[in-house]
Scaffold this motif. Structure first.
Motif, PDB file in Angstrom:
ATOM      1  N   SER A  91       0.673  -1.240   0.072  1.00  0.00           N
ATOM      2  CA  SER A  91       0.137   0.119  -0.189  1.00  0.00           C
ATOM      3  C   SER A  91       0.937   1.222  -0.124  1.00  0.00           C
ATOM      4  N   VAL A  92       0.543   2.480  -0.935  1.00  0.00           N
ATOM      5  CA  VAL A  92       1.394   3.373  -0.654  1.00  0.00           C
ATOM      6  C   VAL A  92       0.692   4.800  -1.011  1.00  0.00           C
ATOM      7  N   VAL A  93       1.332   5.259   0.263  1.00  0.00           N
ATOM      8  CA  VAL A  93       1.054   7.194   0.033  1.00  0.00           C
ATOM      9  C   VAL A  93       1.594   8.054  -0.466  1.00  0.00           C
ATOM     10  N   THR A  94       0.714   9.110  -0.801  1.00  0.00           N
ATOM     11  CA  THR A  94       1.866  10.432  -1.458  1.00  0.00           C
ATOM     12  C   THR A  94       1.932  11.148  -0.379  1.00  0.00           C
ATOM     13  N   ASP A  95       2.732  11.515  -0.462  1.00  0.00           N
ATOM     14  CA  ASP A  95       2.524  13.108   0.734  1.00  0.00           C
ATOM     15  C   ASP A  95       1.764  13.109   1.875  1.00  0.00           C
ATOM     16  N   PRO A  96       2.319  11.441   2.370  1.00  0.00           N
ATOM     17  CA  PRO A  96       1.202  11.480   3.443  1.00  0.00           C
ATOM     18  C   PRO A  96       1.362  12.829   4.746  1.00  0.00           C
ATOM     19  N   GLN A  97       0.188  13.118   5.455  1.00  0.00           N
ATOM     20  CA  GLN A  97      -0.268  14.177   6.567  1.00  0.00           C
ATOM     21  C   GLN A  97       0.899  13.496   7.298  1.00  0.00           C
ATOM     22  N   ASN A  98       1.021  14.154   8.386  1.00  0.00           N
ATOM     23  CA  ASN A  98       2.192  14.671   9.363  1.00  0.00           C
ATOM     24  C   ASN A  98       1.530  14.975  10.515  1.00  0.00           C
ATOM     25  N   THR A  99       1.639  14.112  11.448  1.00  0.00           N
ATOM     26  CA  THR A  99       1.075  15.005  12.633  1.00  0.00           C
ATOM     27  C   THR A  99       2.154  14.496  14.051  1.00  0.00           C
ATOM     28  N   LEU A 100       2.737  13.740  14.099  1.00  0.00           N
ATOM     29  CA  LEU A 100       3.550  13.119  14.647  1.00  0.00           C
ATOM     30  C   LEU A 100       4.944  14.844  15.048  1.00  0.00           C
ATOM     31  N   PRO A 101       4.277  14.996  16.210  1.00  0.00           N
ATOM     32  CA  PRO A 101       5.601  16.002  17.043  1.00  0.00           C
ATOM     33  C   PRO A 101       7.306  16.490  16.497  1.00  0.00           C
ATOM     34  N   GLY A 102       7.262  17.726  16.478  1.00  0.00           N
ATOM     35  CA  GLY A 102       8.432  17.911  16.082  1.00  0.00           C
ATOM     36  C   GLY A 102       9.082  17.101  14.740  1.00  0.00           C
ATOM     37  N   ALA A 103       8.842  16.230  13.866  1.00  0.00           N
ATOM     38  CA  ALA A 103       8.815  15.691  12.823  1.00  0.00           C
ATOM     39  C   ALA A 103       9.207  16.454  11.503  1.00  0.00           C
ATOM     40  N   LEU A 104       9.644  15.767  10.518  1.00  0.00           N
ATOM     41  CA  LEU A 104      10.146  16.595   9.487  1.00  0.00           C
ATOM     42  C   LEU A 104       8.631  16.817   8.617  1.00  0.00           C
ATOM     43  N   SER A 105       8.796  17.580   7.820  1.00  0.00           N
ATOM     44  CA  SER A 105       8.116  17.570   6.910  1.00  0.00           C
ATOM     45  C   SER A 105       7.853  16.916   5.782  1.00  0.00           C
ATOM     46  N   THR A 106       6.595  16.355   5.840  1.00  0.00           N
ATOM     47  CA  THR A 106       6.937  14.912   4.781  1.00  0.00           C
ATOM     48  C   THR A 106       6.208  15.031   3.139  1.00  0.00           C
TER      49      THR A 106
END
Length: 211
Positions: A91-106
């Motif tokens: 399964s593949v997601v492009t440009d996933p939404q990121n709600t991780l604290p302090g993580a890099l842009s996805t």
């Protein structure tokens, strides 16, 4: 750079004359088509949603998004309508939404959830509806122009319920609902506790099966 994912089945005369048996062998005589015997092969492709969640330093978050899901299964029928097979899927997601604290842009990245393992499929005849179950080894990977990361191999499972219609002597095509689950520990970076990623992927897929 490459790093952790967080940083990304007694037949007798009575049976043969029973209504259930007569219904099951609805093809007359010794016809070998429109029956699930011998080789089993299935391709499936569809779309759904993927969510990979974890907790890092006490804060929860997830990578998620609309996903394309693809699978291939190959094996054989051990008895009519019951098959055992090996399965690979992704399964593949492009440009996933990121709600991780302090993580890099996805932005500009691709999140992939790969799985491989054994499975079992049973057809309910003459409806030609089926249910499948798989036990899987899984891995979650993210990649982009400037970063990449993956989890350790983990364990998961997949279930599918579908319905197919015969389109030739041996091929059936149809639609299925699928649900895949995985649990993967992240890479150990030596900086503390290793987070675990929990991935869930529901999908609606088209299937094409050869029997």
């Amino acid at each position: 750079m490459r790093g952790s994912l967080a940083l990304y089945l007694i037949a007798g005369a009575a049976l043969a004359s029973s209504p259930a048996f007569a219904q099951r062998h609805w093809a007359s005589g010794d016809e070998a088509y429109h029956r699930h015997e011998g080789l089993f092969m299935r391709l499936d492709a569809g779309g759904g949603f993927l969510k990979a969640a974890t907790t890092i330093n006490g804060s929860s978050g997830a990578l998620s998004g609309a996903a394309g899901s693809f699978g291939f299964s190959l094996g054989g029928n051990v008895v009519e309508d019951l098959s055992l097979f090996g399965h690979v899927g992704i399964s593949v997601v492009t440009d996933p939404q990121n709600t991780l604290p302090g993580a890099l842009s996805t932005s500009g990245t691709t999140l992939s959830f790969a799985a491989v393992g054994p499975g079992m499929n049973y057809y309910f005849m003459p409806a030609n509806a089926y249910v499948s179950g798989m036990l899987l080894i899984t891995r979650l990977t993210i990649s982009g122009d400037n970063t990449s990361g993956s989890t350790q191999a983990g364990f998961g499972a997949k279930v599918a319920v579908g319905k197919e219609w015969w389109v030739s002597e041996h091929w059936g095509m149809g639609i299925a609902g699928q649900l895949t689950f995985g649990s993967n520990a992240d890479q150990d970076t030596g900086t503390g506790s290793t987070p675990t990623w929990t991935t869930i992927t529901p999908a609606l897929a088209f299937s094409a099966s050869f029997n």
